[in-house]
Design a protein around this motif. Structure first.
Motif, PDB file in Angstrom:
ATOM      1  N   TRP A  72     -10.378  15.391   0.651  1.00 21.61           N
ATOM      2  CA  TRP A  72      -9.378  14.699   1.553  1.00 21.61           C
ATOM      3  C   TRP A  72      -8.341  15.212   2.108  1.00 21.61           C
ATOM      4  CZ3 TRP A  72      -9.331  10.197   3.845  1.00 21.61           C
ATOM      5  CH2 TRP A  72      -8.080   9.644   3.882  1.00 21.61           C
ATOM      6  N   GLY A  73      -7.949  16.401   1.533  1.00 21.10           N
ATOM      7  CA  GLY A  73      -6.856  17.055   2.334  1.00 21.10           C
ATOM      8  C   GLY A  73      -7.425  17.895   3.342  1.00 21.10           C
ATOM      9  N   LEU A  74      -8.530  18.156   3.475  1.00 20.77           N
ATOM     10  CA  LEU A  74      -9.169  18.735   4.657  1.00 20.77           C
ATOM     11  C   LEU A  74      -9.399  17.809   5.922  1.00 20.77           C
ATOM     12  CD1 LEU A  74     -11.555  21.221   2.953  1.00 20.77           C
ATOM     13  CD2 LEU A  74      -9.657  21.904   4.211  1.00 20.77           C
ATOM     14  N   LEU A  75      -9.971  16.320   5.245  1.00 19.50           N
ATOM     15  CA  LEU A  75     -10.409  15.338   6.278  1.00 19.50           C
ATOM     16  C   LEU A  75      -9.305  14.547   6.688  1.00 19.50           C
ATOM     17  CD1 LEU A  75     -13.733  14.613   4.425  1.00 19.50           C
ATOM     18  CD2 LEU A  75     -13.493  16.097   6.309  1.00 19.50           C
ATOM     19  N   GLU A 130       0.782  -1.205  -0.003  1.00 16.27           N
ATOM     20  CA  GLU A 130       0.002  -0.013  -0.149  1.00 16.27           C
ATOM     21  C   GLU A 130       0.799   1.186   0.108  1.00 16.27           C
ATOM     22  OE1 GLU A 130      -3.861   1.645   2.502  1.00 16.27           O
ATOM     23  OE2 GLU A 130      -2.347   0.492   3.431  1.00 16.27           O
ATOM     24  N   SER A 131       1.976   1.321   0.701  1.00 15.42           N
ATOM     25  CA  SER A 131       2.687   2.480   0.834  1.00 15.42           C
ATOM     26  C   SER A 131       3.394   2.984  -0.395  1.00 15.42           C
ATOM     27  CB  SER A 131       3.767   2.290   1.888  1.00 15.42           C
ATOM     28  OG  SER A 131       4.590   1.127   1.588  1.00 15.42           O
ATOM     29  N   SER A 132       3.756   1.930  -1.520  1.00 18.43           N
ATOM     30  CA  SER A 132       4.397   2.235  -2.551  1.00 18.43           C
ATOM     31  C   SER A 132       3.517   2.973  -3.704  1.00 18.43           C
ATOM     32  CB  SER A 132       4.641   0.867  -3.378  1.00 18.43           C
ATOM     33  OG  SER A 132       3.559   0.183  -3.699  1.00 18.43           O
ATOM     34  N   ALA A 133       2.294   3.136  -3.248  1.00 16.79           N
ATOM     35  CA  ALA A 133       1.443   3.966  -4.153  1.00 16.79           C
ATOM     36  C   ALA A 133       1.824   5.367  -3.911  1.00 16.79           C
ATOM     37  CB  ALA A 133      -0.170   3.695  -3.762  1.00 16.79           C
ATOM     38  N   LEU A 190       9.426  18.121   7.578  1.00 16.43           N
ATOM     39  CA  LEU A 190      10.531  17.548   7.549  1.00 16.43           C
ATOM     40  C   LEU A 190      11.230  17.029   8.977  1.00 16.43           C
ATOM     41  CD1 LEU A 190      12.256  18.651   4.482  1.00 16.43           C
ATOM     42  CD2 LEU A 190      10.960  16.622   4.783  1.00 16.43           C
ATOM     43  N   ASP A 191      11.079  18.225   9.977  1.00 17.54           N
ATOM     44  CA  ASP A 191      11.677  18.191  11.096  1.00 17.54           C
ATOM     45  C   ASP A 191      10.577  17.827  12.420  1.00 17.54           C
ATOM     46  OD1 ASP A 191      14.329  18.973  10.523  1.00 17.54           O
ATOM     47  OD2 ASP A 191      13.656  21.087  10.372  1.00 17.54           O
ATOM     48  N   GLU A 192       9.284  17.827  12.070  1.00 15.50           N
ATOM     49  CA  GLU A 192       8.360  17.534  12.813  1.00 15.50           C
ATOM     50  C   GLU A 192       7.172  16.497  12.367  1.00 15.50           C
ATOM     51  OE1 GLU A 192       6.471  20.889  14.184  1.00 15.50           O
ATOM     52  OE2 GLU A 192       8.262  21.794  15.193  1.00 15.50           O
ATOM     53  N   PRO A 193       7.586  15.135  12.082  1.00 13.75           N
ATOM     54  CA  PRO A 193       6.626  14.466  11.267  1.00 13.75           C
ATOM     55  C   PRO A 193       5.082  14.427  11.844  1.00 13.75           C
ATOM     56  CG  PRO A 193       8.725  13.123  11.839  1.00 13.75           C
ATOM     57  CD  PRO A 193       8.813  14.513  12.705  1.00 13.75           C
ATOM     58  N   ALA A 194       4.931  14.571  13.030  1.00 15.76           N
ATOM     59  CA  ALA A 194       3.761  14.661  13.698  1.00 15.76           C
ATOM     60  C   ALA A 194       2.917  15.607  13.264  1.00 15.76           C
ATOM     61  CB  ALA A 194       3.797  14.988  15.048  1.00 15.76           C
ATOM     62  N   SER A 195       3.351  16.656  12.617  1.00 11.70           N
ATOM     63  CA  SER A 195       2.540  17.968  11.886  1.00 11.70           C
ATOM     64  C   SER A 195       2.122  17.504  10.497  1.00 11.70           C
ATOM     65  CB  SER A 195       3.190  19.178  12.068  1.00 11.70           C
ATOM     66  OG  SER A 195       4.612  19.066  11.358  1.00 11.70           O
ATOM     67  N   CYS A 196       2.638  16.513   9.834  1.00 15.38           N
ATOM     68  CA  CYS A 196       2.452  16.077   8.445  1.00 15.38           C
ATOM     69  C   CYS A 196       1.066  15.890   8.076  1.00 15.38           C
ATOM     70  CB  CYS A 196       3.228  14.981   8.142  1.00 15.38           C
ATOM     71  SG  CYS A 196       5.033  15.112   7.950  1.00 15.38           S
ATOM     72  N   SER A 197       0.627  16.293   6.962  1.00 16.39           N
ATOM     73  CA  SER A 197      -0.662  16.123   6.342  1.00 16.39           C
ATOM     74  C   SER A 197      -0.614  14.840   5.525  1.00 16.39           C
ATOM     75  CB  SER A 197      -0.946  17.406   5.386  1.00 16.39           C
ATOM     76  OG  SER A 197       0.015  17.176   4.250  1.00 16.39           O
ATOM     77  N   VAL A 198      -1.696  14.728   4.725  1.00 18.27           N
ATOM     78  CA  VAL A 198      -1.912  13.321   4.172  1.00 18.27           C
ATOM     79  C   VAL A 198      -0.715  13.389   2.891  1.00 18.27           C
ATOM     80  CG1 VAL A 198      -4.137  12.884   4.478  1.00 18.27           C
ATOM     81  CG2 VAL A 198      -3.863  14.313   2.475  1.00 18.27           C
ATOM     82  N   ALA A 258      -2.166  12.681   8.801  1.00 20.14           N
ATOM     83  CA  ALA A 258      -0.749  11.651   8.647  1.00 20.14           C
ATOM     84  C   ALA A 258      -0.720  10.366   8.831  1.00 20.14           C
ATOM     85  CB  ALA A 258       0.189  12.309   9.511  1.00 20.14           C
ATOM     86  N   SER A 259      -1.983   9.929   9.769  1.00 16.57           N
ATOM     87  CA  SER A 259      -2.010   8.584   9.909  1.00 16.57           C
ATOM     88  C   SER A 259      -3.161   7.754   8.943  1.00 16.57           C
ATOM     89  CB  SER A 259      -2.896   8.495  11.394  1.00 16.57           C
ATOM     90  OG  SER A 259      -4.142   8.845  11.429  1.00 16.57           O
ATOM     91  N   SER A 260      -3.544   8.442   7.942  1.00 19.18           N
ATOM     92  CA  SER A 260      -4.496   8.179   6.986  1.00 19.18           C
ATOM     93  C   SER A 260      -3.734   7.300   6.074  1.00 19.18           C
ATOM     94  CB  SER A 260      -5.411   9.240   6.207  1.00 19.18           C
ATOM     95  OG  SER A 260      -6.017  10.174   7.073  1.00 19.18           O
ATOM     96  N   PRO A 261      -4.512   6.256   5.344  1.00 16.23           N
ATOM     97  CA  PRO A 261      -3.581   5.345   4.530  1.00 16.23           C
ATOM     98  C   PRO A 261      -3.163   6.054   3.309  1.00 16.23           C
ATOM     99  CG  PRO A 261      -5.846   4.278   5.102  1.00 16.23           C
ATOM    100  CD  PRO A 261      -5.909   5.603   5.638  1.00 16.23           C
ATOM    101  N   PRO A 262      -1.933   5.991   3.164  1.00 17.57           N
ATOM    102  CA  PRO A 262      -1.153   6.673   1.766  1.00 17.57           C
ATOM    103  C   PRO A 262      -1.941   6.160   0.585  1.00 17.57           C
ATOM    104  CG  PRO A 262       0.499   5.681   3.395  1.00 17.57           C
ATOM    105  CD  PRO A 262      -0.955   4.980   3.593  1.00 17.57           C
ATOM    106  N   LEU A 263      -2.530   5.012   0.383  1.00 22.45           N
ATOM    107  CA  LEU A 263      -3.135   4.753  -0.787  1.00 22.45           C
ATOM    108  C   LEU A 263      -4.433   5.684  -1.202  1.00 22.45           C
ATOM    109  CD1 LEU A 263      -3.293   2.840  -3.372  1.00 22.45           C
ATOM    110  CD2 LEU A 263      -4.581   1.203  -2.086  1.00 22.45           C
ATOM    111  N   TYR A 264      -5.024   6.241  -0.005  1.00 23.68           N
ATOM    112  CA  TYR A 264      -6.170   7.046  -0.493  1.00 23.68           C
ATOM    113  C   TYR A 264      -5.976   8.305  -0.919  1.00 23.68           C
ATOM    114  CZ  TYR A 264      -8.833   3.684   2.339  1.00 23.68           C
ATOM    115  OH  TYR A 264      -9.690   2.563   2.954  1.00 23.68           O
ATOM    116  N   THR A 265      -4.481   8.833  -0.338  1.00 20.96           N
ATOM    117  CA  THR A 265      -3.771  10.234  -0.750  1.00 20.96           C
ATOM    118  C   THR A 265      -3.543  10.113  -2.221  1.00 20.96           C
ATOM    119  OG1 THR A 265      -3.157  10.518   1.223  1.00 20.96           O
ATOM    120  CG2 THR A 265      -2.181  11.825  -0.266  1.00 20.96           C
ATOM    121  N   TYR A 266      -3.121   8.905  -2.661  1.00 25.80           N
ATOM    122  CA  TYR A 266      -2.492   8.738  -4.066  1.00 25.80           C
ATOM    123  C   TYR A 266      -3.718   8.699  -4.802  1.00 25.80           C
ATOM    124  CZ  TYR A 266      -0.378   6.582  -8.171  1.00 25.80           C
ATOM    125  OH  TYR A 266       0.064   6.453  -9.389  1.00 25.80           O
ATOM    126  N   ALA A 267      -4.842   7.901  -4.473  1.00 21.48           N
ATOM    127  CA  ALA A 267      -6.090   7.881  -5.168  1.00 21.48           C
ATOM    128  C   ALA A 267      -6.722   9.194  -5.412  1.00 21.48           C
ATOM    129  CB  ALA A 267      -7.151   6.774  -4.695  1.00 21.48           C
TER     130      ALA A 267
END
Length: 329
Positions: A268-271, A12-15, A176-184, A274-283
């Motif tokens: 999707w960017g609003l909802l 899933e992460s490769s997407a 890059l310095d704060e992974p917890a603040s990452c978005s999808v 960072a814990s969301s499945p990466p495949l959904y972001t790609y899709a």
């Protein structure tokens, strides 16, 4: 999907890895080893190359033809340039990801270029809708030198705003310095992506309002013509005589592609987080990038003047017809 010499497996992460920048790995290294080549990465490179070539042809045709200087052609050139840069960003992402050693600066550069190009593309689409609305509601005066200057000023503001928004990741709006603040879509922060997607939704709504205005103006014109010809303003009789049904179907196609490409990622960017499945972001991000492939076919190549220029370039012996400025709904 990872392609190895001996097996074919799905991850899933490769997407997401093919399109989205990854966060900093353990140890805080700014340069990392290139990951194994994936099918998503190959599709990314191929699609980016096609997008770049397709839009380069459109932009070159408009810029090389002095007679194509009406506001609509300036907007189409801006749209083609934005989509061309989106293709360049996709190819650059592939090269930095799989051919060169990935680094923080390459992630920020490709992410910023992609944000800039997609923002300019979306705003150019709104500009095309505005041009169509003004050309119908002010048919007698639109297309003059004053209108061209206004269109040029509009495009200057669009590109200045797009470049400013795209510079956000390099100016510190990254995780890059704060992974917890990452978005999808790392390395973009959740706050930055939320503001970006909120702006995208606002542009989408404004564009839909402009097309609704186009429909109202067109209907008013149709009723006025029907009244002058002394018969009832029947949409069926008038549409059958003047091709209204075909124009409406084209409008539905344009709006369907527009909403289908941009609405999923904006929501999707609003909802997501960072814990969301990466495949959904790609899709959801793929349709937004895929719009850069469809825009030339839906907007530029449908214009008969641009088609004549391209046909004359392919067949120089043909006589080039006089260019005019039609309005394609």
């Amino acid at each position: 999907m990872r392609l190895n010499a001996s097996e074919l497996s799905w991850e899933e992460s490769s997407a997401a890895d093919a399109m989205l920048p990854s966060g900093r790995q353990e140890g805080g290294a700014s340069a990392r080893e290139s990951p194994p080549l994936t099918a998503w990465g190959v599709a990314l490179c191929v699609s980016g190359t096609v997008i770049t070539a397709e839009n380069a042809v459109v932009v070159a045709a408009i810029l090389a033809t002095p007679s194509l200087r009406a506001p609509v052609f300036l907007l189409l050139a801006s749209l083609g340039l934005a989509d061309l840069l989106a293709g360049v960003a996709l190819v650059a992402r592939f090269l930095f990801r799989f051919c060169l050693a990935p680094s923080d600066w390459s992630e920020l550069a490709t992410s910023g270029l992609l944000v800039t190009s997609l923002s300019a593309s979306l705003c150019s689409l709104m500009g095309v809708a505005l041009d169509r609305y003004l050309s119908l509601s002010h048919a007698l005066t639109y297309g003059s030198g004053r209108s061209r200057r206004r269109a040029a000023l509009l495009l200057l503001l669009v590109w200045a705003g797009a470049c400013l928004v795209g510079a956000g990741p390099a100016m510190g709006w990254n995780c890059l310095d704060e992974p917890a603040s990452c978005s999808v879509a790392p390395p973009l922060t959740r706050t930055y992506l939320s503001l970006l997607c909120g702006g995208f939704l606002a542009v989408v709504v404004a564009t839909l309002q402009l097309y609704a205005g186009i429909c109202r103006v067109a209907r008013r014109h149709a009723n006025a013509i029907a009244t002058q010809r002394h018969f009832l303003p029947s949409s069926r009789s008038f549409g059958g005589k003047h091709g209204g049904g075909r124009g409406f179907s084209r409008l539905v196609l344009v709006l369907g592609v527009f909403v289908g490409c941009w609405m999923p990622f904006s929501l999707w960017g609003l909802l997501g987080d960072a814990s969301s499945p990466p495949l959904y972001t790609y899709a959801t991000l793929v349709p937004a990038a895929f719009s850069s492939l469809l825009n030339p076919m839906l907007y530029s190549l449908r214009n008969k003047d641009i088609r004549k220029v391209l046909l004359h370039a392919c067949c120089p012996r043909r006589q080039a017809a006089q260019v005019h400025c039609p309005v394609d709904v």
